[in-house]
Design an enzyme around this catalytic site. Structure first.
Site, PDB file in Angstrom:
ATOM      1  N   SER A 105       0.828  -1.196   0.000  1.00  0.00           N
ATOM      2  CA  SER A 105       0.000   0.000   0.000  1.00  0.00           C
ATOM      3  C   SER A 105       0.871   1.258   0.000  1.00  0.00           C
ATOM      4  CB  SER A 105      -0.935  -0.037   1.222  1.00  0.00           C
ATOM      5  OG  SER A 105      -1.887   0.989   1.190  1.00  0.00           O
ATOM      6  N   ASP A 128      -8.101  -4.276  -6.370  1.00  0.00           N
ATOM      7  CA  ASP A 128      -7.556  -3.497  -5.265  1.00  0.00           C
ATOM      8  C   ASP A 128      -7.650  -2.015  -5.616  1.00  0.00           C
ATOM      9  OD1 ASP A 128      -6.028  -2.295  -3.300  1.00  0.00           O
ATOM     10  OD2 ASP A 128      -4.405  -3.756  -3.408  1.00  0.00           O
ATOM     11  N   HIS A 176      -7.709  -5.192  -1.068  1.00  0.00           N
ATOM     12  CA  HIS A 176      -6.447  -4.605  -0.636  1.00  0.00           C
ATOM     13  C   HIS A 176      -5.833  -5.352   0.552  1.00  0.00           C
ATOM     14  CE1 HIS A 176      -3.432  -1.511  -0.565  1.00  0.00           C
ATOM     15  NE2 HIS A 176      -3.712  -1.126   0.666  1.00  0.00           N
TER      16      HIS A 176
END
Length: 498
Positions: free
Chosen positions: A295, A359, A452
């Site tokens: 991320s 995602d 995610h």
């Protein structure tokens, strides 16, 4: 106009405009109030946003909402984590969890508590890296990187316990770094080595977007950029997390040397990690290093190497074995993308970017058409059952395309049901708990959030399948004619039905 003049930056300031004014701008942009950009750059905003002004305004609205709920979200998240930790440690006994202890878990580890490294090395989604076989070999490399990216979310005592007691490696340090704009130490990373002496492998892992941190999500949604000279434009928010101090001038904001008097009290990520790498690499001539993150951590990882290249830290970068990111947002424009590809993927590929399904985070900033934000690196795209392929661009690059709406929700339901049966096929290690099931259920509302989860990226590292797309021979040295030829064949499969 002054379009030909080099532009140092375009910064968006949502705090300068009211929420209702922004909402009205979504519907009527005549005589628009553009106070959220500096007056001298209003023309630039109009040129940059063009037909995508809607997405810029939407991002600003979301950032306003995040600023409003920042403290309540933090309190709510803390209560959720404490409650789940309370449930996880009590086996019929009344034991209170201790935050910051080695056993206290963030929501990330509550969703996926796996800590041990994968042992199987039958094949790898990434290339075998010669010279560091003890740690960097076969599938264990990508599993180590993803595990490190996941552990980066945890407190220092947790990180220390896992690195030393579970992985049997040497912890260099777990750090809290200063953000000069947010006036907080909210950039986290840790460094570890394969052993304490005669080091051969060094890993730098950055913490990603915390689920209950409004400031982290705000950074992901920020469309601001700064021009890094001839390299291209880079995302300002991510650079601030590494140590940028001037958002209008990169030479002043990212000097080669950090000469602040208080740098020991408020250390910046880039300068601290660079110095530690210099020392470790000098003392260990056989050592090489990798940089990784999930991320937001992935964005920091690739921009860390970008600044090293900007500062011409050739001796350090010659020892960089790879940059491996998971669910990483876009970090710069097309020029920066081309620069990073040239420096990190020629002649040997060293930058791999993994994306799972739809995602949301790799698809922000929302549109690559705004400020020309684009990805670089070799994209490994994984869909259901962890089948993967090499792609120049992931599908549904801007997320909001109606073309993929049905597929978004279909995949969210598929992941939800698959989570109940995966362990029947792959073993108990893939059995999911209540926290993971609840998190997957969020996919029914926002599919990109559920996709995610670091859990799916850990599963990818262990279960990645490639034979269906004939990728086994793709992962060969760049000098291999057959490998290069196959690479082009795989990349040309743009009409695959997702």
């Amino acid at each position: 106009m002054a379009a030909a003049k080099p532009i140092p930056s375009l910064i968006y300031h949502p705090e300068r405009i009211g929420f209702l004014e922004l909402v009205l701008l979504l519907f009527s942009r005549s005589n628009a109030n553009l106070s959220f950009v500096d007056p001298e750059y209003e023309w630039l905003f109009k040129d940059e946003s063009g037909d995508n002004t809607f997405l810029v305004i939407l991002a600003l609205i979301l950032r306003k909402i995040l600023a409003f709920i920042s403290q309540p979200l933090k309190i709510f998240g803390g209560a959720i984590e404490y409650g789940l930790n309370l449930l996880s440690i009590n086996g019929g006994k009344t034991v209170l969890p201790v935050p910051e202890s080695g056993d206290y878990r963030s929501i990330i580890s509550l969703v996926d508590g796996r800590e041990e490294l994968y042992k199987d090395s039958l094949y790898s989604p990434l290339p075998s890296l010669e010279g560091n076989d003890a740690i960097f070999s076969e599938r264990r490399l990508v599993d180590l990187c993803m595990k490190a990216s996941k552990v980066a979310y945890e407190n220092k005592n947790y990180i220390q316990r896992v690195v030393i007691n579970v992985w049997n490696m040497h912890l260099v340090g777990a750090f809290d770094f200063w953000n000069a704009f947010q006036k907080e130490k909210n950039t986290q990373a840790f460094m570890f080595c394969d052993k304490a002496k005669d080091i051969e492998a060094i890993v730098v892992a950055f913490r990603g977007t915390e689920a209950f941190s409004a400031k982290d999500w705000d950074t992901d949604l920020d469309l601001s950029y700064i021009q890094l000279g001839s390299l291209g434009r880079a995302h300002v928010g991510f650079l601030k997390g590494l140590g940028l101090t001037d958002e209008n001038d990169y030479v002043k904001g990212l000097p080669i040397d950090d000469e602040r008097i208080d740098k020991a009290l408020n250390p910046f990520a880039y300068y601290t990690i660079r110095e530690k790498l210099r020392t470790l690499l000098k003392e260990n001539p056989k050592a090489k290093f990798v940089v990784t993150g999930h991320s937001l951590g992935g964005a920091l990882a690739v921009l860390m190497t970008t600044i090293l290249l900007l500062h011409k830290e050739d001796e350090i970068m010659e020892r960089c074995l790879g940059v491996f990111t998971f669910g990483q947002p876009r970090v710069g424009d097309e020029d920066l993308s081309e620069f990073m590809d040239k420096k990190l993927n020629e002649p040997t590929k060293r930058y791999y970017r993994v994306v799972y399904r739809y995602d949301l985070v790799p698809r922000v900033p929302f549109s690559e058409l705004i400020s020309n934000f684009q990805h670089s690196g070799e994209c490994l795209y994984y869909r259901n059952w962890y089948n993967g392929k090499i792609m120049d661009k992931m599908p549904n690059a801007n997320y909001f395309s109606l073309k993929y709406l049905v597929s978004h929700y279909f995949n969210a339901w598929l992941d939800f049901f698959w989570s109940f049966v995966l362990w029947h096929f792959e073993g108990e290690d893939y059995k999911e708990g209540i926290a993971s099931t609840v998190f997957r259920a969020f996919g029914f509302l926002i599919p990109g959030i559920a996709s995610h989860s670091p859990r799916d990226y850990v599963n990818y590292a262990r279960l990645a399948k490639r034979k269906k797309w004939q990728l086994l021979d793709y992962f060969t040295p760049a000098s291999s004619i057959e490998g290069t030829k196959l690479s082009e064949e795989v990349k040309s499969m743009v009409d695959y039905v997702f």
